[in-house]
Design an enzyme around this catalytic site. Structure first.
Site: not given
Length: 582
Positions: A54, A100, A158-159, A235, A302
């Site tokens: 990103y 996030e 994005n989404e 993803e 993560y």
């Protein structure tokens, strides 16, 4: 050497030949720049042929008209290192990224105009987006595969299907990308539902999907909306992120490897989210709020194949074995790292917050209760001050996100957003100080862009409190002169205060700073803001990358909000991400 990269009838095509993308997410802005090459190299050793990242607009543009590309924001250098390793790159510039990350990557200043139309084809928003992409995309364009660089794909938004369905907005983003010289295929990503895939895409954009299980079912849904061309999981969720006060999220290694195997067996391309999570240094973490506010932890480990400290974890080896069934994997293995040193140090100097204020900023007076955004202070802490004529019940319309109240320096109480607190009893009149913490801006959903601080108004027994002074605390990096007039620590330390101590090492090395026994606050090593700690867990260590450590004397500083009963700091041998305290 330049190459061609295109979308064929069934495959991605590199120089006209079928090419399967086996990618992993690695965010340059979450990794110390001196460690980028190491993380990229380990991605190749696991069998990846591509790195995805990103781009956080708000980090590059903390103020209007600014676009920073130095140090840890040198995207060009990051892409060059990917190319030097012989890998390809996918760039996802948003403008919204979620991730996030604080405010989902959108600059807080863009919301100063209450009428701006976020994530839609609205003139004021699109003017700011145009400026952002005009500054960013030349860095990407000259590094595309058809110009001898690594970049093979660029993602639009994005989404988006989870948010809106403004097709004119998506077309405007396509035009801005193409006008800036982006020639590689443009993609979208959405969760694999019919509604999201339909709302979040365009015929001229190649759709990908985000998921972590049930690959066959999800790819079938994707195929209904992407009838030709390669299928790609943009993803593949191989882990998850943590919130303060919740459990540490992990996924079973064998199950994750089996899901990846099923996905690759279908012939699809993949981008692992994450390959290496990294760290939310300083005040960059985001938050969720779906009725209850939940701030993301400093660690963005993560449960990824490569740990926060850059070590191959169990998923690294399991995924490497799976990838080897479908693509070449290097024989070379990552070199083993030496264990982190274990030692303890004294925190032997301190200065109270009140005594440190001259080094932290300047007061400004208001005849109303201002938000932090009104001050142009978009992250961290601020101190509010007013004078009360008498005691009573003090209430605030809303706290975003945590406020500690002090009367003539004595603690009165705490109001916390995640507990929906709004009122407390003040025992008498006097000088009221309120230390407010922005714990991270929401990065997903309708609450993106909300203002921070004390929101609305404040009343004492129903009477408005209108005269305030506010001092934003400059703590993104440790200010100079902070410890002028400090005192020696002789026992416990009352918060809020800055506490300091030194340690020596023979050479720079990764360290793990234990936060066990501390309350809540922020830690610095050699002036660098490592991020937040909190006794409620689950995270109970902070990762200290070796490039922050000096041979010889080093300094640890805590901004401790609650106080320390035992003013010591311990360095432990391994990261501890699963501790909870209630």
């Amino acid at each position: 050497m330049s190459h061609s990269f295109a979308i064929g009838e069934t495959d991605f095509l590199l120089d006209g030949r079928p090419f399967r993308v086996i990618s992993g997410a690695l965010h340059y802005f979450r990794v110390h720049p001196d460690l980028w090459a190491d993380r990229i190299h380990k991605a190749r050793l696991m069998g990846l042929n591509t790195i995805e990242t990103y781009v956080p607009w708000n980090e590059h543009s903390p103020r209007p008209g600014v676009f920073e590309t130095g140090g840890g924001l040198d995207l060009g250098r990051f892409l060059d290192l990917i190319a030097a390793e012989g890998l390809h790159a996918i760039v996802r510039p948003g403008p919204f990224i979620c991730a996030e990350w604080d405010n989902g990557g959108l600059p807080a200043w863009i919301f100063e105009d209450a009428g701006v139309g976020i994530r839609r084809n609205e003139p004021r928003y699109m003017a700011a987006v145009s400026d952002y992409l005009a500054a960013l995309l030349p860095i990407v364009a000259c590094r595309q595969v058809d110009r001898g660089g690594p970049v093979i794909l660029v993602q639009v938004e994005n989404e988006y299907g989870a948010y809106a369905d403004d097709k004119d907005y998506l077309r405007a983003l396509v035009e801005l990308n193409r006008a800036a010289g982006i020639t590689v295929p443009l993609t979208t990503i959405d969760q694999p539902t019919d509604q999201m895939l339909e709302d979040g895409g365009l015929p001229e954009l190649h759709r990908t999907a985000s998921f972590g299980s049930r690959s066959g079912e999800r790819l079938a849904t994707l195929r209904r909306h992407q009838p030709t061309g390669p299928l790609m999981c943009g993803e593949f969720w191989d882990g998850w992120f943590d919130h303060w006060g919740a459990h540490h999220h992990t996924t079973a290694v064998a199950a994750a490897a089996a899901e990846l195997d099923e996905l690759l067996a279908s012939g699809a391309s993949v981008n692992l989210y994450m390959f290496h999570g990294g760290t939310n240094f300083a005040f960059t973490n985001g938050a969720n709020d779906k009725g209850v506010y939940q701030a993301t932890t400093t660690s963005y480990d993560y449960d990824a194949p490569l740990t926060e400290a850059g070590e191959p974890g169990p998923k690294f080896w399991a995924f490497r074995e799976v990838i080897a069934r479908y693509a070449p994997v290097p024989d070379e293995l990552p070199a083993a790292s030496a264990p982190a040193p274990v030692f303890e140090m004294d925190l032997d100097r301190f200065v109270s917050l009140s005594d440190a204020l001259p080094a932290l900023g300047a007061w400004t007076s208001y005849d109303h209760l201002p938000t932090l955004d009104e001050l142009g202070h978009y992250r961290g802490f601020a101190l509010y001050r007013t004078t009360l004529e008498h005691g009573g019940v003090l209430s605030v319309d809303e706290v975003r996100d945590r406020a500690q109240f002090f009367l003539d320096g004595d603690p009165v109480g705490v109001l916390s957003r995640d507990q929906h607190d709004r009122a407390l009893v003040v025992p008498r009149g006097g000088v009221l100080d309120v230390l407010v913490e922005d714990q991270g801006r929401v990065n997903y959903g309708e609450r993106i862009g909300e203002r921070k601080g004390l929101i609305g108004g404040a009343v004492l027994d129903g009477a408005p409190l209108e005269r305030w002074s506010v001092l934003p605390l400059a703590l993104s990096v440790l200010p100079d002169r902070l410890f002028e007039g400090d005192a020696a620590v002789t026992g416990s330390v009352a918060g809020p205060a800055f506490v300091c101590g030194g340690f020596e090492v023979e050479e720079p090395v990764d360290l793990f700073l234990s936060t066990a026994g501390w309350g809540k606050g922020v830690a610095f090593v050699n002036g660098f803001n490592l991020g937040r700690y909190w006794s409620r867990g689950p995270q109970s260590t902070l990762y200290v990358p070796a490039p922050l450590v000096r041979a010889g004397l080093n300094e640890v500083v805590l901004f401790e909000l609650q106080g320390l009963s035992t003013p010591t700091a311990r360095f432990v041998s391994a990261h501890e991400l699963g501790h909870l305290e209630f």
